[in-house]
Design a protein around this motif. Structure first.
Motif, PDB file in Angstrom:
ATOM      1  N   ASN A  48       0.857  -1.179   0.000  1.00 13.43           N
ATOM      2  CA  ASN A  48       0.000   0.000   0.000  1.00 13.43           C
ATOM      3  C   ASN A  48       0.899   1.238   0.000  1.00 13.43           C
ATOM      4  O   ASN A  48       1.585   1.510   0.979  1.00 13.43           O
ATOM      5  CB  ASN A  48      -0.903  -0.018   1.235  1.00 13.43           C
ATOM      6  N   PRO A  96      -0.742   4.409   2.778  1.00 15.47           N
ATOM      7  CA  PRO A  96      -1.424   3.914   3.968  1.00 15.47           C
ATOM      8  C   PRO A  96      -2.142   5.047   4.709  1.00 15.47           C
ATOM      9  O   PRO A  96      -1.540   6.094   4.957  1.00 15.47           O
ATOM     10  CB  PRO A  96      -0.329   3.306   4.824  1.00 15.47           C
ATOM     11  N   PRO A  97      -3.424   4.857   5.035  1.00 18.22           N
ATOM     12  CA  PRO A  97      -4.185   5.938   5.679  1.00 18.22           C
ATOM     13  C   PRO A  97      -3.623   6.370   7.018  1.00 18.22           C
ATOM     14  O   PRO A  97      -3.766   7.522   7.406  1.00 18.22           O
ATOM     15  CB  PRO A  97      -5.591   5.356   5.837  1.00 18.22           C
ATOM     16  N   ASP A  98      -2.951   5.474   7.724  1.00 15.97           N
ATOM     17  CA  ASP A  98      -2.386   5.855   9.020  1.00 15.97           C
ATOM     18  C   ASP A  98      -1.161   6.751   8.870  1.00 15.97           C
ATOM     19  O   ASP A  98      -0.866   7.555   9.738  1.00 15.97           O
ATOM     20  CB  ASP A  98      -2.015   4.615   9.834  1.00 15.97           C
ATOM     21  N   ASP A  99      -0.412   6.600   7.773  1.00 14.52           N
ATOM     22  CA  ASP A  99       0.787   7.402   7.550  1.00 14.52           C
ATOM     23  C   ASP A  99       0.461   8.826   7.135  1.00 14.52           C
ATOM     24  O   ASP A  99       1.076   9.777   7.594  1.00 14.52           O
ATOM     25  CB  ASP A  99       1.683   6.770   6.481  1.00 14.52           C
ATOM     26  N   ASP A 100      -0.466   8.967   6.193  1.00 11.05           N
ATOM     27  CA  ASP A 100      -0.833  10.289   5.684  1.00 11.05           C
ATOM     28  C   ASP A 100      -2.302  10.267   5.284  1.00 11.05           C
ATOM     29  O   ASP A 100      -2.627  10.023   4.122  1.00 11.05           O
ATOM     30  CB  ASP A 100       0.050  10.672   4.494  1.00 11.05           C
ATOM     31  N   PRO A 101      -3.196  10.494   6.255  1.00 13.70           N
ATOM     32  CA  PRO A 101      -4.618  10.404   5.925  1.00 13.70           C
ATOM     33  C   PRO A 101      -5.041  11.406   4.852  1.00 13.70           C
ATOM     34  O   PRO A 101      -5.985  11.156   4.112  1.00 13.70           O
ATOM     35  CB  PRO A 101      -5.327  10.668   7.254  1.00 13.70           C
ATOM     36  N   TRP A 108      -4.699   9.685   1.404  1.00 10.68           N
ATOM     37  CA  TRP A 108      -5.726   8.646   1.270  1.00 10.68           C
ATOM     38  C   TRP A 108      -7.109   9.268   1.092  1.00 10.68           C
ATOM     39  O   TRP A 108      -7.865   8.876   0.206  1.00 10.68           O
ATOM     40  CB  TRP A 108      -5.674   7.724   2.490  1.00 10.68           C
ATOM     41  N   GLU A 116     -16.163   6.354   3.381  1.00  8.06           N
ATOM     42  CA  GLU A 116     -14.946   6.368   4.197  1.00  8.06           C
ATOM     43  C   GLU A 116     -14.567   7.785   4.601  1.00  8.06           C
ATOM     44  O   GLU A 116     -14.157   8.027   5.749  1.00  8.06           O
ATOM     45  CB  GLU A 116     -13.790   5.724   3.431  1.00  8.06           C
ATOM     46  N   TRP A 130     -14.474   9.053   8.473  1.00  8.36           N
ATOM     47  CA  TRP A 130     -13.254   9.629   9.034  1.00  8.36           C
ATOM     48  C   TRP A 130     -13.551  10.996   9.635  1.00  8.36           C
ATOM     49  O   TRP A 130     -13.089  11.320  10.734  1.00  8.36           O
ATOM     50  CB  TRP A 130     -12.181   9.740   7.953  1.00  8.36           C
ATOM     51  N   GLU A 177     -15.419  10.549  12.877  1.00  4.58           N
ATOM     52  CA  GLU A 177     -14.568   9.966  13.904  1.00  4.58           C
ATOM     53  C   GLU A 177     -13.539  10.949  14.448  1.00  4.58           C
ATOM     54  O   GLU A 177     -13.271  10.986  15.642  1.00  4.58           O
ATOM     55  CB  GLU A 177     -13.850   8.741  13.320  1.00  4.58           C
ATOM     56  N   THR A 178     -12.964  11.764  13.563  1.00  2.00           N
ATOM     57  CA  THR A 178     -11.885  12.650  13.993  1.00  2.00           C
ATOM     58  C   THR A 178     -12.342  14.074  14.288  1.00  2.00           C
ATOM     59  O   THR A 178     -11.648  14.810  14.978  1.00  2.00           O
ATOM     60  CB  THR A 178     -10.786  12.730  12.919  1.00  2.00           C
TER      61      THR A 178
END
Length: 122
Positions: free
Chosen positions: A73, A76-81, A84, A93, A97, A100-101
């Motif tokens: 990938n 990756p969404p965790d590295d740089d949302p 993504w 999605e 997000w 959630e945030t």
């Protein structure tokens, strides 16, 4: 890989040479059931550097099981949302997000470097 898949330093290559070597590497990786996902936000040079620095040095790619495929990938969404969310996340999605945030969403944008990469048939 036999012979080993080695890429030259990107600084020594023109954009045309980067493109050619990148696609040769992508095809070689796919021949071993190793695939790249979420690459359309990266220029050829940026993707070349990721393949050289991160993928070719990865121990995960050395697992050779007949039914095993490996996907890397590249966003990756965790590295740089932001990347993504901007280029790959579905509307569902994106809104999940945001809920959630509580953070604002970046605008959706079409991918600047669309590619038709080999995909796993599994």
């Amino acid at each position: 890989f036999s012979p080993p898949l080695q890429l030259p330093s990107p600084e020594s290559l023109s954009d045309e040479e980067i493109h050619k070597q990148l696609w040769e590497a992508i095809q070689t990786l796919a021949s071993k059931r190793i695939y790249l996902d979420f690459t359309d936000h990266l220029s050829d040079r940026q993707l070349f550097c990721i393949v050289k620095r991160d993928i070719l040095t990865s121990y995960e790619k050395m697992v050779d099981l007949p039914s095993h495929t490996l996907s890397f990938n590249c966003a990756p969404p965790d590295d740089d949302p932001d990347v993504w969310l901007r280029y790959y996340a579905s509307e569902e999605e994106r809104h999940g997000w945001e809920e959630e945030t509580g953070q604002p969403l970046p605008p959706f944008q079409p991918s600047p470097f669309p590619r038709n990469l080999p995909k796993s048939s599994a």
